[in-house]
Scaffold this active site. Structure first.
Site, PDB file in Angstrom:
ATOM      1  N   HIS B 446       1.022  -0.894  -0.233  1.00 59.17           N
ATOM      2  CA  HIS B 446       0.196  -0.051  -0.049  1.00 59.17           C
ATOM      3  C   HIS B 446       0.501   1.632  -0.096  1.00 59.17           C
ATOM      4  CE1 HIS B 446      -3.907   1.928  -0.018  1.00 59.17           C
ATOM      5  NE2 HIS B 446      -4.353   1.229   0.708  1.00 59.17           N
ATOM      6  N   ASP B 450      -2.118   1.574  -5.201  1.00 60.03           N
ATOM      7  CA  ASP B 450      -3.441   1.897  -4.384  1.00 60.03           C
ATOM      8  C   ASP B 450      -4.490   0.920  -4.836  1.00 60.03           C
ATOM      9  OD1 ASP B 450      -3.687   5.298  -6.382  1.00 60.03           O
ATOM     10  OD2 ASP B 450      -4.242   2.810  -6.643  1.00 60.03           O
TER      11      ASP B 450
END
Lengths: 372, 476
Positions: B446, B450
């Site tokens: 992350h 995304d």
């Protein structure tokens, strides 16, 4: 010649209730058995089983067996010193460590194995070998075979056709030997030549010898004929019927506990871990770009694991952090290419490098792995 | 307190606590009193020099190759002490006495002499000294005279400790079934015998020398009847478990896993899952399998999954990237080296197929075959195991639907594929049909990926697999 197969477990009660006597045959003072398996581990396990569980006081045993391609090292030997482990892995040839002493041998279906089980008191190797020579001469009188005082059998006074080893326990003992009928001599000589340099150990060394197959002397001979000839001579000398009982080494009911013995013989801890302490002291000459990098490597290996590891690299050839991680990882791990490959590739994941360092790292690791 | 502790470590309550010291040494750790009792019984023991007995064939010296015991260890009669070698014969030397090893006279590789002391053993004074008979000169059984009880003309083998235990509990050895080597009576046999007399429940014996799968219950003749007679009331007893914890060092493959996963911990993972309808792909593979076989290659679903992933990576190259240690730079890798997780005997290994972006599905199948056979033989090289940029884990071959895979550094994404199940689904006309459904669970880093990117990549991958013909349009 009559082959008698064992079917029922009527003998089961015999095995457990009476003190190890009457196993398969009650009356005779000797028994001849032959394995239906060609798996070296299963056959070695049968030897262990008979040694541990049979009462040989009343009945001696002759065990006949053959293996599919395998290298068998002696109890106190160093496999790295004795054979070409790389070649064995490539050709899928099994490696086994037996419980008896002596040197390294190559087995395939062209080689027969004979094990003479007696009580410790009646342990007598010369007699057994003379029995074999007598059997061979009865089969082919023109064969020039004799027993040496090193317990080898020589053909034509120069070629070794049989090697011997023995195991003695508290009350029982066995003497086993090979007999070359039609083994693959090419594979034999290539697998029994070790490519590993710089090994120093007190492990029992093998004495290389010139070998010959009996088949080369007389092409009408087969392994089955040899097995039968020895069985016939044994039966005559022990005054028993010449019949051979077949046994299946996978039969747990007949040989309770045999599968555990078979498994133990295949563990890494037994095959490699029982190697007496040794050290590796060598120099890797690595071709890198346009030059040769000399790297001195010193390792102490105990129980098959790297106890001490020293790699002498040119300064700053590799980042110090990565170098020390390499040494730390190798220390305590198995002297084994599989394990080392896993460790070094993991280190590269955890400490990723750009191309230049990546190729240096790969080069060093490949060379280290080749030592194993 | 003493008795309570005895109870908790073994359910042998019918034996008076003082006898626990003789054979159940684990009890001693809990009670200082009992430890004193034990040492006082042993400290006035006699040191006996156990000499190396004759090997036979006129051999006078042997080389010591391995010790099975060390100084301070306690041994029982017949336990293995060491392995010696002489001229191709390997000999196991066993102890003649029960006692504690006080001195080893040789080190490994030393030459030992027949007739000279091998080890010093401190034996219990009350047991007396065994006769110094040479094993070979006398017939094999007679040197154990002092350990035999001749009852009804039938010799029974038992060590002195076991004999004493039997004597103290008024048991006739001839009535006990021996399960040890040579039908020797072991302490477990005495305890089993006692258990049947009093109806107590004993923990299973940890070391049974022969494990007979008995069909006729010959060895245990009267047990069921005895139990019925002697346990009138069902009393709840704590059944003691005699298993022990085993601690071993983390080495080899496990060590590698620890390192990899500890590094992966630094990556903030997020997951994204979806369902793929593989009905058309299943059909396509059925058609292509025989063609591949003719070429000598086994065709599974993986080559399709791998190729589709590479096509997706062309559109979303950030999933084929690597973040440096300080999170300062992202390197977009040019090659799609797609890793395939493999389960081997030793554990998890992840070889990768190099440059999938320029490989056909068949090329990938060939390479997978090669990696799989090397992997199962344990012969994968470093080049096959390094350089991966993206990984797929087909855990579905073992089982499962959804999974949360851990990203393998220095990569930034991984996909876990569940098993293919036949499930009912609705088609465009609202009709129910049989669909071949597989679930995929993606995990991504992350810090640079995304959710939207992951989802879009997954959709691209999904559409190629649900409509395999569409792959033809984009193959390079």
């Amino acid at each position: 010649m009559v082959f008698q197969a064992l079917k029922n477990c009527l003998w089961l009660s015999c095995v457990l209730r009476t003190p190890k006597a009457c196993f398969w045959s009650t009356a005779s003072g000797a028994l001849i058995i032959q394995s239906v398996s060609n798996d070296v581990y299963q056959n070695l396990a049968v030897e262990d089983w008979i040694h541990d569980h049979m009462d040989l006081e009343k009945q001696q045993v002759l065990f006949l067996w053959r293996n599919s391609p395998a290298v068998v090292i002696g109890r106190h030997q160093n496999p790295w010193q004795e054979c070409n482990l790389r070649l064995l892995r490539q050709k899928n040839i099994k490696l086994a460590r037996r419980r008896s002493g002596g040197g390294t041998v190559y087995h395939d279906l062209g080689n027969i194995n004979l094990t003479f089980f007696t009580t410790r008191k009646k342990y007598e190797r010369m007699e057994n070998l003379k029995l074999i020579v007598k059997a061979l001469k009865a089969l082919r009188p023109q064969l020039d075979v004799h027993v040496t005082d090193r317990y080898d059998i020589l053909l034509d006074r120069q070629y070794k056709i049989s090697g011997t080893a023995a195991k003695l326990g508290r009350t029982s003992a066995y003497h086993h030997c090979t007999l070359l009928c039609n083994a693959d001599k090419f594979v034999l000589s290539s697998v029994l030549k070790s490519p590993y340099k710089g090994l120093q150990s007190n492990a029992t060394p093998s004495v290389p010898a010139l070998v010959k197959n009996l088949f080369e002397e007389d092409p009408s001979l087969t392994s089955e004929m040899l097995l039968d000839a020895v069985a016939k001579e044994y039966a005559m000398q022990h005054e028993i019927d010449h019949h051979i009982t077949l046994i299946n080494p996978a039969d747990e009911t007949l040989l309770p506990g045999i599968s555990n013995k078979t498994k133990e013989l295949q563990t890494w801890e037994w095959v490699y871990g029982k190697t007496p302490k040794f050290s590796v002291s060598t120099c890797l000459n690595m071709a890198y770009k346009d030059s040769v990098v000399d790297v001195k490597v010193n390792m102490d290996v105990k129980h098959g694991r790297i106890e001490v590891c020293n790699i002498d690299l040119p300064e700053q050839w590799l980042p110090p952090a990565l170098y020390s991680e390499l040494v730390k990882s190798l220390t305590g791990s198995k002297f084994c290419p599989k394990e080392t490959t896993t460790l070094v590739t993991t280190l590269l994941r955890v400490y990723p490098q750009e191309d230049e360092l990546h190729s240096r790292w790969s080069l060093l690791c490949e060379n280290m792995i080749r030592l194993m | 307190v003493c008795i309570h502790r005895v109870r908790s470590c073994s359910s042998i309550r019918f034996i008076k606590s003082k006898y626990v010291c003789v054979f159940d040494k684990s009890a001693l750790k809990f009670s200082h009193q009992q430890r004193l009792f034990r040492t006082s019984a042993v400290s006035c023991g006699q040191i006996v020099q156990f000499k190396l007995s004759d090997i036979g064939e006129g051999i006078t010296e042997v080389t010591v190759k391995e010790w099975y015991i060390k100084e301070g260890d306690s041994v029982s009669q017949f336990d293995s002490i060491c392995e010696v070698q002489s001229d191709k014969a390997s000999v196991t030397i066993t102890s003649r006495y029960d006692g504690i090893i006080r001195k080893l006279h040789y080190s490994i590789d030393d030459i030992a002499f027949v007739g000279k002391p091998l080890v010093d053993i401190e034996i219990d004074a009350s047991k007396g000294v065994a006769s110094e008979e040479d094993v070979v000169e006398t017939p094999p059984m007679s040197h154990e005279e002092h350990t035999h009880q001749e009852i009804k003309g039938h010799k029974t083998l038992a060590t002195p400790a076991v004999r004493r235990l039997a004597m103290e509990n008024n048991i006739k050895l001839s009535e006990v079934v021996g399960t040890g080597k040579d039908n020797r009576i072991l302490k477990e046999d005495i305890l089993n015998y006692l258990a049947k007399q009093t109806g107590a429940i004993l923990p299973p014996s940890p070391k049974a020398e022969i494990v007979p799968p008995l069909r006729k219950a010959e060895a245990v003749p009267a047990a069921p009847k005895d139990k019925a007679r002697k346990i009138p009331l069902p009393v709840s007893r704590p059944i003691a478990f005699s298993g022990k914890d085993k601690t071993e060092p983390v080495t080899g493959f496990q060590k590698a896993m620890v390192k990899t996963m500890s590094a992966a911990l630094k990556i903030p993972h997020f997951g994204y899952s979806d369902e793929i309808d593989l009905t058309q792909l299943v059909q396509l593979r059925e058609e292509l399998k025989p063609l591949a076989e003719i070429r000598g290659v086994k065709l599974s679903f993986m080559p399709f999954f791998i190729k589709a992933a590479s096509l997706g990576l062309l559109q979303y190259p950030i999933l084929n990237a690597s973040l440096d240690e300080n999170c300062q730079n992202v390197t977009y890798k040019a090659s799609h080296n797609i890793g395939v997780a493999m389960d081997t005997e030793q554990g998890l290994i992840v070889p990768n197929v190099k440059n999938v972006q320029v490989c056909s599905v068949f090329d990938i199948a060939v390479e997978l075959n090669r990696l799989q056979s090397l992997g199962s033989a344990g012969q994968l090289g470093t080049s096959d195991l390094t350089g991966g940029t993206f990984t797929l884990s087909n855990i579905g071959t073992i089982g499962g639907t959804y999974a949360k895979a851990v990203i393998l550094p220095p990569e930034v994404a991984i996909g876990a594929l569940g098993k293919i199940q036949v499930l009912p689904r609705f088609n465009g006309k609202g009709e129910v049909f049989k669909a071949q459904i597989m679930n995929v669970s993606w995990s991504a880093d992350h810090r640079i990926i995304d959710g939207a990117t992951m989802a879009r990549f997954s959709n691209v991958w999904k559409s190629y697999l649900e409509n395999p013909a569409s792959m033809l349009l984009d193959l390079k």
